[in-house]
Design a protein around this motif. Structure first.
Motif, mmCIF file in Angstrom:
data_model
loop_
_atom_site.group_PDB
_atom_site.id
_atom_site.type_symbol
_atom_site.label_atom_id
_atom_site.label_comp_id
_atom_site.label_asym_id
_atom_site.label_seq_id
_atom_site.Cartn_x
_atom_site.Cartn_y
_atom_site.Cartn_z
ATOM 1 N N ILE A 159 0.828 -1.211 0.000
ATOM 2 C CA ILE A 159 0.000 0.000 0.000
ATOM 3 C C ILE A 159 0.860 1.258 0.000
ATOM 4 N N ALA A 160 0.302 2.308 -0.567
ATOM 5 C CA ALA A 160 1.005 3.587 -0.642
ATOM 6 C C ALA A 160 0.790 4.371 0.650
ATOM 7 N N VAL A 161 1.444 5.546 0.720
ATOM 8 C CA VAL A 161 1.472 6.309 1.966
ATOM 9 C C VAL A 161 0.093 6.683 2.506
ATOM 10 N N ALA A 162 -0.818 7.085 1.659
ATOM 11 C CA ALA A 162 -2.108 7.541 2.187
ATOM 12 C C ALA A 162 -3.124 6.400 2.378
ATOM 13 N N GLN A 163 -2.692 5.153 2.214
ATOM 14 C CA GLN A 163 -3.648 4.037 2.324
ATOM 15 C C GLN A 163 -3.504 3.290 3.641
ATOM 16 N N TRP A 164 -4.606 2.699 4.079
ATOM 17 C CA TRP A 164 -4.599 1.895 5.304
ATOM 18 C C TRP A 164 -4.585 0.412 4.937
ATOM 19 N N PRO A 165 -3.882 -0.406 5.716
ATOM 20 C CA PRO A 165 -3.973 -1.849 5.484
ATOM 21 C C PRO A 165 -5.344 -2.334 5.922
ATOM 22 N N ARG A 166 -5.878 -3.338 5.230
ATOM 23 C CA ARG A 166 -7.167 -3.920 5.659
ATOM 24 C C ARG A 166 -6.910 -5.332 6.156
ATOM 25 N N PHE A 167 -6.788 -5.491 7.458
ATOM 26 C CA PHE A 167 -6.599 -6.837 8.014
ATOM 27 C C PHE A 167 -7.886 -7.632 7.850
ATOM 28 N N ASP A 168 -7.728 -8.917 7.501
ATOM 29 C CA ASP A 168 -8.916 -9.772 7.415
ATOM 30 C C ASP A 168 -9.505 -10.016 8.803
ATOM 31 N N LEU A 169 -8.631 -10.060 9.794
ATOM 32 C CA LEU A 169 -9.109 -10.341 11.153
ATOM 33 C C LEU A 169 -8.201 -9.684 12.185
ATOM 34 N N LEU A 170 -8.824 -9.099 13.205
ATOM 35 C CA LEU A 170 -8.104 -8.616 14.388
ATOM 36 C C LEU A 170 -8.597 -9.415 15.575
ATOM 37 N N ILE A 171 -7.679 -9.905 16.385
ATOM 38 C CA ILE A 171 -8.051 -10.499 17.671
ATOM 39 C C ILE A 171 -7.673 -9.472 18.732
ATOM 40 N N LEU A 172 -8.673 -8.960 19.432
ATOM 41 C CA LEU A 172 -8.454 -7.872 20.387
ATOM 42 C C LEU A 172 -8.879 -8.286 21.791
ATOM 43 N N GLY A 173 -8.261 -7.664 22.773
ATOM 44 C CA GLY A 173 -8.684 -7.846 24.152
ATOM 45 C C GLY A 173 -9.077 -6.493 24.713
ATOM 46 N N VAL A 174 -9.542 -6.496 25.930
ATOM 47 C CA VAL A 174 -9.857 -5.224 26.594
ATOM 48 C C VAL A 174 -9.354 -5.312 28.035
ATOM 49 N N GLY A 175 -8.656 -4.249 28.453
ATOM 50 C CA GLY A 175 -8.182 -4.208 29.835
ATOM 51 C C GLY A 175 -9.275 -3.689 30.757
#
Ligand code: 6PG
Length: 249
Positions: free
Chosen positions: A133-149
């Motif tokens: 991707i170029a500078v002004a673009q965001w990566p699109r992850f297929d999946l994020l595994i997130l937690g919460v504190g």
């Protein structure tokens, strides 16, 4: 902002929640490989996802994934050596990656040996190269595994942190929050989390019940509540204790 509400799935136990997370992971991988030929996932540390990683490493689940076409990144990392017990890389490496046939070039860890600022820059470069991707673009992850504190942080985006305001960088260095370990961090930024195709939060145990109420209610002072993928699906997988409906794990 997305207008669809998140999916909230309450499992009867930590084990059942982890099994459901593994099913979701495998379904996201299958869809990504079908549509785009590869699967990109960013994983979290902490204690909650450990069982998920162990399940994915089991011979039955391993056989359901094409690890050669999977790229693994981290949502955040603690600035400690890669073999430190607090390392998020180490958690995922020892519970999952060491047991599956993933090429080492598909493992994109944060290079903590560079120090927080340089590691964040190197990590951003590596993500840009992998996603092409170029500078002004965001990566699109297929999946994020997130937690919460218990303080509401997710990845290493802590309440009130300037990192929450970042709108140009993919990854930034950030000081530690109020919860241990007290070490500097590198974290993906909110625009990246919100560009994902699927974001799955895992939360287990009664200690999370209060903050989850606020996060699911959309309290904007809680970083986890700010993860609302604009063109993706948001899942919260909880156990009954975290949902405020039973005993802890
Ligand atoms: C980290 C994590 C972090 C984690 C939460 C929840 O580096 O600490 O990536 O964002 O997901 O702190 O941690 P627990 O699962 O241990 O409650």
């Amino acid at each position: 902002m997305r207008d669809r509400p998140p999916w909230v799935d309450v499992a009867e136990s930590y084990e059942a929640m982890s099994q459901r997370a593994a099913e979701r992971w495998i379904a996201c991988a299958a869809e990504a490989m079908d549509q785009r030929g590869r699967f990109t996932v960013a994983v979290s540390g902490g204690s909650t996802p450990r069982r998920l990683y162990e399940i994915l490493a089991s011979p039955e689940d391993q056989a359901r994934m094409d690890w050669t076409r999977t790229d693994v990144f981290w949502t955040d990392e603690r600035i400690v050596p890669a073999d430190d017990p607090d390392s998020n890389y180490r958690l995922v490496q020892t519970t999952l990656l060491a047991h599956v046939p993933i090429p080492s070039s598909n493992i994109h860890r944060v290079r903590t040996e560079l120090g927080a600022a340089e590691a964040a820059e190197a990590y951003e470069r590596e993500i840009r190269a992998c996603f092409n991707i170029a500078v002004a673009q965001w990566p699109r992850f297929d999946l994020l595994i997130l937690g919460v504190g218990e303080d509401g942080h997710t990845a290493s985006l802590f309440p009130g942190s300037p990192a929450l305001q970042e709108r140009t960088r993919i990854a930034v260095a950030t000081p530690h929050g109020s919860l241990p370990p007290s070490v500097d961090r590198v974290t993906l930024t909110l625009p990246v989390l919100n560009a994902a195709r699927n974001a799955v939060f895992l939360a287990s145990g009664a200690a999370k019940a209060r903050i989850l109420q606020g996060a699911l209610g959309g309290d904007p002072t809680i970083p986890a509540a700010l993860v609302r993928p604009t063109d993706g699906t948001l899942y919260w997988l909880l156990d009954t204790a975290a949902a405020g409906a039973g005993a802890g794990r």
